[in-house]
Structure formats: structure tokens, C-alpha cells
Design an enzyme around this catalytic site. Structure first.
Site, mmCIF file in Angstrom:
data_model
loop_
_atom_site.group_PDB
_atom_site.id
_atom_site.type_symbol
_atom_site.label_atom_id
_atom_site.label_comp_id
_atom_site.label_asym_id
_atom_site.label_seq_id
_atom_site.Cartn_x
_atom_site.Cartn_y
_atom_site.Cartn_z
ATOM 1 N N SER A 8 45.144 49.708 44.670
ATOM 2 C CA SER A 8 44.372 48.504 44.993
ATOM 3 C C SER A 8 43.842 48.596 46.416
ATOM 4 O O SER A 8 44.620 48.695 47.378
ATOM 5 C CB SER A 8 45.262 47.263 44.865
ATOM 6 O OG SER A 8 44.640 46.181 45.525
ATOM 7 N N HIS A 31 41.335 50.092 41.904
ATOM 8 C CA HIS A 31 41.526 48.678 41.554
ATOM 9 C C HIS A 31 40.910 47.809 42.652
ATOM 10 O O HIS A 31 41.245 47.941 43.820
ATOM 11 C CB HIS A 31 43.026 48.398 41.413
ATOM 12 C CG HIS A 31 43.376 47.025 40.974
ATOM 13 N ND1 HIS A 31 43.437 46.659 39.641
ATOM 14 C CD2 HIS A 31 43.701 45.912 41.677
ATOM 15 C CE1 HIS A 31 43.788 45.388 39.548
ATOM 16 N NE2 HIS A 31 43.950 44.905 40.774
ATOM 17 N N ASP A 33 40.133 43.981 43.937
ATOM 18 C CA ASP A 33 40.549 42.585 43.789
ATOM 19 C C ASP A 33 39.485 41.647 44.352
ATOM 20 O O ASP A 33 39.218 41.640 45.553
ATOM 21 C CB ASP A 33 41.871 42.360 44.528
ATOM 22 C CG ASP A 33 43.028 43.077 43.854
ATOM 23 O OD1 ASP A 33 43.304 42.763 42.682
ATOM 24 O OD2 ASP A 33 43.638 43.953 44.494
ATOM 25 N N MET A 35 38.543 37.813 44.991
ATOM 26 C CA MET A 35 39.196 36.496 45.111
ATOM 27 C C MET A 35 38.224 35.501 45.722
ATOM 28 O O MET A 35 37.407 35.875 46.565
ATOM 29 C CB MET A 35 40.435 36.595 46.009
ATOM 30 C CG MET A 35 41.426 37.670 45.595
ATOM 31 S SD MET A 35 42.882 37.640 46.658
ATOM 32 C CE MET A 35 43.714 39.143 46.119
ATOM 33 N N HIS A 64 39.353 43.376 39.200
ATOM 34 C CA HIS A 64 40.298 42.301 38.862
ATOM 35 C C HIS A 64 39.766 41.002 39.467
ATOM 36 O O HIS A 64 39.825 40.813 40.682
ATOM 37 C CB HIS A 64 41.671 42.679 39.434
ATOM 38 C CG HIS A 64 42.738 41.658 39.214
ATOM 39 N ND1 HIS A 64 43.968 41.722 39.851
ATOM 40 C CD2 HIS A 64 42.783 40.547 38.429
ATOM 41 C CE1 HIS A 64 44.706 40.695 39.460
ATOM 42 N NE2 HIS A 64 44.008 39.960 38.621
ATOM 43 N N MET A 66 39.975 37.365 40.358
ATOM 44 C CA MET A 66 40.845 36.195 40.559
ATOM 45 C C MET A 66 39.944 35.076 41.054
ATOM 46 O O MET A 66 39.964 34.690 42.226
ATOM 47 C CB MET A 66 41.958 36.543 41.555
ATOM 48 C CG MET A 66 43.036 37.421 40.933
ATOM 49 S SD MET A 66 44.017 38.303 42.147
ATOM 50 C CE MET A 66 42.939 39.715 42.427
ATOM 51 N N MET A 135 50.686 40.256 35.579
ATOM 52 C CA MET A 135 50.911 40.121 37.023
ATOM 53 C C MET A 135 52.414 40.044 37.290
ATOM 54 O O MET A 135 53.106 39.227 36.686
ATOM 55 C CB MET A 135 50.262 38.843 37.564
ATOM 56 C CG MET A 135 48.743 38.798 37.563
ATOM 57 S SD MET A 135 47.902 39.960 38.660
ATOM 58 C CE MET A 135 48.744 39.783 40.212
ATOM 59 N N ASP A 173 50.512 44.756 37.776
ATOM 60 C CA ASP A 173 49.946 44.618 39.126
ATOM 61 C C ASP A 173 50.847 43.729 39.965
ATOM 62 O O ASP A 173 51.078 42.572 39.615
ATOM 63 C CB ASP A 173 48.542 43.993 38.981
ATOM 64 C CG ASP A 173 47.796 43.867 40.300
ATOM 65 O OD1 ASP A 173 48.301 44.339 41.340
ATOM 66 O OD2 ASP A 173 46.687 43.283 40.268
HETATM 67 C C1 DX5 Z 1 47.368 40.689 44.228
HETATM 68 C C2 DX5 Z 1 46.455 41.766 43.755
HETATM 69 C C3 DX5 Z 1 47.053 43.112 43.741
HETATM 70 C C4 DX5 Z 1 47.547 43.580 45.091
HETATM 71 C C5 DX5 Z 1 48.756 44.411 44.835
HETATM 72 O O1 DX5 Z 1 46.939 39.458 43.802
HETATM 73 O O2 DX5 Z 1 46.005 41.499 42.425
HETATM 74 O O3 DX5 Z 1 46.191 44.070 43.142
HETATM 75 O O4 DX5 Z 1 46.623 44.311 45.821
HETATM 76 O O5 DX5 Z 1 49.315 44.769 46.041
HETATM 77 P P1 DX5 Z 1 50.774 45.389 46.148
HETATM 78 O O6 DX5 Z 1 50.791 46.660 45.330
HETATM 79 O O7 DX5 Z 1 50.962 45.617 47.599
HETATM 80 O O8 DX5 Z 1 51.739 44.367 45.566
HETATM 81 ZN ZN ZN Z 2 44.894 43.103 41.398
#
Ligand code: DX5
Ligand code: ZN
Length: 221
Positions: A8, A31, A33, A35, A64, A66, A135, A173
Site C-alpha cells: 500500500s 495498492h 488507498d 480516502m 481501494h 474508502m 479489512m 488489508d
Molecule cells: C487502511 C488502508 C490500508 C493501509 C494498510 O485503511 O486501507 O491499505 O495502508 O497499512 P498497514 O499495512 O500499515 O496496516
Molecule cells: Zn487499503
């Protein structure tokens, strides 16, 4: 079983993304993210940055989302060239319609559940998705601790996928490192996201190799 590792970039240096991507050659996917400050209490990147990442990435891009209203926005990420687009159960109005739209745009359609959301309600629509994301932290931030109480959910999902002989992958994740990768893989996960465990490591490719090796040893057959 081939376990896939998707680092990620939430834990990467956002001012040097091209260089950061070139430093994870052993990864199977990237990956990303997204948000929006509404669905989760954090704000990251959106379409212009994801577009450039999709253009320069040499690995599949695993976006991903969110965000609120993925029914409206997720197809944009398919248009940008994302290999897969994941949206959240708690945010979508019409998951089947959205999954079919994403697939019609040539993108893999994926569905995510938060820790407090059960996976059983989606059993009847599993074949609409290429991958289900479980998750193992509350979404929003990297570097949190793996919630081991999610392992049973991964196992129940794997049992259902096996029972129906579906090709659906299970992605996990949150809080993944070698030890927790083994727990997730032992329960049936086959795609593992790791942010801080990869980008905080001195040797990132070695960290990816360690996570993959631990997961492959533990994977439930
Ligand atoms: C959190 C993200 C993850 C995050 C994971 O909401 O969806 O993808 O980057 O990070 P680690 O591996 O550090 O938990
Ligand atoms: Zn993620």
C-alpha cells in the site's frame, strides 16, 4: 497456491511516488488507498494522481476506494485504467449494478467489508465479484494493529468460495507483516496488502519476500 502481495503506497513518500514504485519490484500489485474525509477520517489522493500512477505503474493497480457514493465515482477509476476497483459495502447503494458496470469497463470488481460488517450478507452475490477485501483494521490509516478477531470471517468466506468452487480471491488489508500474513493465509486469504511493513523496512523487496514466504507456508490447502 500463488499468494499475491500488494504494498500500500499510503506508507510511501507521496513526493517521490515514481521512485517509490520502482523500489518494490517484487510486488505483485500496487495498492492505492483513496480516502475522502467522509467515509473515513482521512484524505489521500484522487483521480489526477491515480491516473498518473496507472500510467507509470509496471504492476497491476489495486484501487481501494474508502469514499462515499462509489456508485457515482468508482467507474471513473475504471476509466483511468485501474486493474481492480474495490468499494465498501457500507458506502454503496447498488453493489451488483456497480460491479457489473466496473466489469463492463474491463476492471476487476471488488467489495470490502469493515471489521464490524459480516460477510454472510454478500454470499448470494459473490459471483458478481473478482475479489472480496476483508479489512483487518478500521479503515483510514496505515500502521495499525491487525485485528485477529477477523480471522474467522476470512475462514467462513474461504469455506463458501471453496464449497461453490468460485474463482473469487480473498484480500486482507491492515496490520499485515510476516506473522499476521501467516494467520490470514492459514484462514484462506490469497492477496495480502502491506503498507508500513513494506515501506518502513530498510529492504522493501526483502520485506515483500518475507511476507509472501510466510503466507505460502501457512496457506490453507
Ligand atoms: C487502511 C488502508 C490500508 C493501509 C494498510 O485503511 O486501507 O491499505 O495502508 O497499512 P498497514 O499495512 O500499515 O496496516
Ligand atoms: Zn487499503
Amino acid at each position: 497456491m500463488n499468494i499475491k502481495i500488494a504494498p500500500s503506497i499510503l506508507s510511501a513518500d507521496f513526493c517521490n511516488l515514481e521512485q517509490e514504485l520502482s523500489g518494490i519490484a517484487h510486488a505483485d500489485a500496487v495498492h492505492i488507498d483513496v480516502m475522502d474525509y467522509h467515509f473515513v477520517p482521512n484524505l489521500t489522493i484522487g483521480e489526477p494522481v491515480v491516473k498518473r500512477i496507472c500510467e507509470i505503474a509496471t504492476k497491476p493497480t489495486d484501487v481501494h476506494l474508502m469514499i462515499e457514493d462509489p456508485d457515482r465515482w468508482a467507474p471513473h477509476y475504471a476509466d483511468l485504467g485501474a486493474t481492480s476497483v474495490t468499494f465498501h459495502l457500507g458506502a454503496t447503494a447498488a453493489p451488483v449494478r456497480l460491479a457489473r458496470e466496473l466489469r463492463s469497463l474491463g476492471t476487476k470488481a471488488c467489495f470490502a467489508v469493515r471489521p464490524a460488517e459480516p460477510v454472510e450478507p454478500i454470499f448470494d452475490i459473490l459471483e458478481e465479484f473478482d475479489m472480496i477485501l476483508v479489512m483487518t483494521v478500521e479503515p483510514g490509516f496505515g500502521g495499525q494493529k491487525f485485528l485477529s478477531n477477523q480471522v474467522g470471517k476470512i475462514r467462513r468466506l474461504r469455506d463458501e468460495i471453496t464449497r461453490r468452487d468460485l474463482p473469487t480471491r480473498i484480500e486482507v488489508d491492515g496490520g499485515i507483516g510476516p506473522l499476521t500474513a501467516a494467520d490470514a493465509a492459514a484462514a484462506g486469504a490469497d492477496v495480502l496488502v502491506a503498507g508500513s511493513a513494506v515501506f518502513d523496512a530498510a529492504d522493501r523487496n526483502a520485506a515483500i519476500d518475507d511476507i509472501r514466504a510466510a503466507a505460502e507456508r501457512a496457506y490453507r490447502r
